[in-house]
Design a protein around this motif. Structure first.
Motif, mmCIF file in Angstrom:
data_model
loop_
_atom_site.group_PDB
_atom_site.id
_atom_site.type_symbol
_atom_site.label_atom_id
_atom_site.label_comp_id
_atom_site.label_asym_id
_atom_site.label_seq_id
_atom_site.Cartn_x
_atom_site.Cartn_y
_atom_site.Cartn_z
ATOM 1 N N THR A 143 0.685 -1.286 0.087
ATOM 2 C CA THR A 143 0.005 -0.065 -0.161
ATOM 3 C C THR A 143 0.962 1.204 0.000
ATOM 4 O O THR A 143 0.407 2.060 -0.654
ATOM 5 C CB THR A 143 -0.803 0.042 1.210
ATOM 6 N N LEU A 144 1.797 1.138 0.589
ATOM 7 C CA LEU A 144 2.827 2.419 0.922
ATOM 8 C C LEU A 144 3.870 2.588 -0.168
ATOM 9 O O LEU A 144 4.090 3.623 -0.670
ATOM 10 C CB LEU A 144 3.449 2.391 2.078
ATOM 11 N N GLU A 145 4.037 1.296 -0.961
ATOM 12 C CA GLU A 145 5.099 1.558 -2.224
ATOM 13 C C GLU A 145 4.641 0.655 -3.165
ATOM 14 O O GLU A 145 5.212 -0.290 -3.398
ATOM 15 C CB GLU A 145 6.596 1.307 -1.646
ATOM 16 N N SER A 186 7.243 6.665 -5.764
ATOM 17 C CA SER A 186 6.270 6.701 -5.533
ATOM 18 C C SER A 186 5.760 6.053 -4.219
ATOM 19 O O SER A 186 5.479 4.957 -4.358
ATOM 20 C CB SER A 186 5.351 5.929 -6.699
ATOM 21 N N TYR A 187 5.973 6.891 -3.004
ATOM 22 C CA TYR A 187 5.510 6.433 -1.831
ATOM 23 C C TYR A 187 4.137 6.957 -1.698
ATOM 24 O O TYR A 187 4.041 8.259 -2.041
ATOM 25 C CB TYR A 187 6.599 6.967 -1.024
ATOM 26 N N GLN A 188 3.145 6.264 -1.264
ATOM 27 C CA GLN A 188 1.865 6.653 -1.061
ATOM 28 C C GLN A 188 1.603 6.546 0.633
ATOM 29 O O GLN A 188 1.252 5.514 1.066
ATOM 30 C CB GLN A 188 0.787 5.839 -1.854
ATOM 31 N N TRP A 189 1.768 7.689 1.215
ATOM 32 C CA TRP A 189 1.695 7.665 2.734
ATOM 33 C C TRP A 189 0.305 7.924 3.441
ATOM 34 O O TRP A 189 0.031 7.922 4.510
ATOM 35 C CB TRP A 189 2.769 8.613 3.396
ATOM 36 N N SER A 190 -0.756 8.126 2.507
ATOM 37 C CA SER A 190 -1.904 8.755 2.964
ATOM 38 C C SER A 190 -2.608 7.879 3.909
ATOM 39 O O SER A 190 -3.187 8.520 4.900
ATOM 40 C CB SER A 190 -2.775 9.173 1.789
ATOM 41 N N HIS A 209 10.375 10.067 6.396
ATOM 42 C CA HIS A 209 9.011 10.653 6.391
ATOM 43 C C HIS A 209 8.201 11.003 7.889
ATOM 44 O O HIS A 209 7.543 11.729 7.922
ATOM 45 C CB HIS A 209 7.854 9.403 5.641
#
Length: 331
Positions: free
Chosen positions: A70-72, A80-84, A156
């Protein structure tokens, strides 16, 4: 235990590159003691609201799980890291005055691009009997990708507040150290042995401590990776953790229930570790899976554990409230 109806305190949480600034009406300090609600980060908004309005809101915080995929979801070549999902969970908890523990799950929840690029192995999961393919966890390829991610997560979280700990996950099926058996052959056939596991865990733990802000400790969820008598990792790893990191690495075990033995297995390890670091238990499951809940809590407390991670379903079950109130009075 701090009641959520205690005198209101102001809380400002700065996440650096995370999602903004949060003001909470009620706040708990990020102390390493208390009851944490175990649930998925993706379910955070509902979970927090349910606990606040439920029969037992008197918890320290939440232990949020989220998959590495989910995060990468794509290779770091794309940045493309997705930290949301993670950011939103920590923020939702903070808005209600709760703190957060964080667990990122590799293994079965690693990104597909990692599994495709690295040597892989097909395993039969011990807890579900599901057959899945994962990257060989001691391979240089996997360890390079995972430690690169750990470094990115640490950056992060720089400046973050309201985070009690981040689990030092790494070479197991999920967040713990356990490795389910290959569907064919043995782990040794793909280079997974006591020696390679020890080297891999030392590399991963060193990366966690080098990457996380000093104010955020790591929590190692212990198991003997290939089973007691098959691998012999913990006997060397725990003293090494003690000597290298001390109280910056907590020790926990993720299978507490009413039948957990107090003279063998993991209980004595946690009891001994409690002399030099914070220790904790995650419950084996929820509902009837733990046996009598108060009995299980008493076993955990006798090991001098500092924190307990309890599944959301039990936190919301009014028939479990008396046992939870007992635990809250002791931690």
């Amino acid at each position: 235990m701090v009641s959520r109806v205690a005198v209101a305190m102001g809380l400002v949480i700065s996440f650096g590159s995370m999602a903004g600034t949060v003001h909470a009406a009620t706040a708990r300090t990020s102390q390493p003691s208390g009851i944490f609600v175990f649930d998925a980060a993706a379910n955070a908004a509902t979970a927090v609201a349910d606990v606040v309005g439920g029969p037992f809101p008197d918890v320290q915080g939440f232990d949020w799980t989220v998959s590495w995929a989910t995060l990468e979801p794509t290779s770091p070549m794309s940045g493309s890291y997705q930290w949301s999902v993670l950011d939103n969970a920590v923020t939702a908890a903070a808005n209600a005055g709760f703190t957060s523990q964080i667990t990122v799950l590799p293994g079965t929840q690693a990104p597909q691009w990692v599994i495709a690029a690295c040597p892989d192995v097909t395993i039969t999961l011990l807890h579900t009997q599901k057959v899945v393919t994962i990257a060989v966890p001691t391979s240089t390829c996997f360890l390079d990708d995972w430690t690169t991610f750990i470094a990115a997560l640490g950056a992060h979280l720089a400046g973050a507040a309201g985070i009690t700990s981040v689990q030092a996950s790494g070479l197991g099926d999920q967040g713990e150290m356990t490795l389910s058996p290959p569907t064919t052959g043995t782990w040794a056939d793909v280079g997974v042995t006591t020696a390679s596991l020890l080297a891999g865990w030392k590399q991963v733990l060193t990366t966690w401590r080098a990457s996380l802000p000093p104010s955020i400790p790591s929590a190692l969820a212990i198991e003997e990776p290939l089973g007691i008598g098959v691998s012999n990792v913990l006997g060397t790893l725990i003293p090494w953790v003690h000597s290298h990191f001390g109280s910056k690495v907590w020790i926990q075990q993720n299978a507490l229930r009413a039948t957990t033995p107090e003279t063998s297995g993991y209980w004595p390890i946690l009891r001994n570790a409690s002399k030099w670091t914070n220790t904790g238990w995650q419950m084996f499951g929820y509902g009837t899976e733990n046996g009598d809940l108060e009995t299980a809590f008493k076993i955990g407390l006798a090991s001098h554990a500092h924190y307990f991670q309890v599944y959301l379903a039990d936190i919301l079950d009014s028939t479990k409230t008396a046992a939870l109130e007992y635990l809250a009075s002791q931690v």
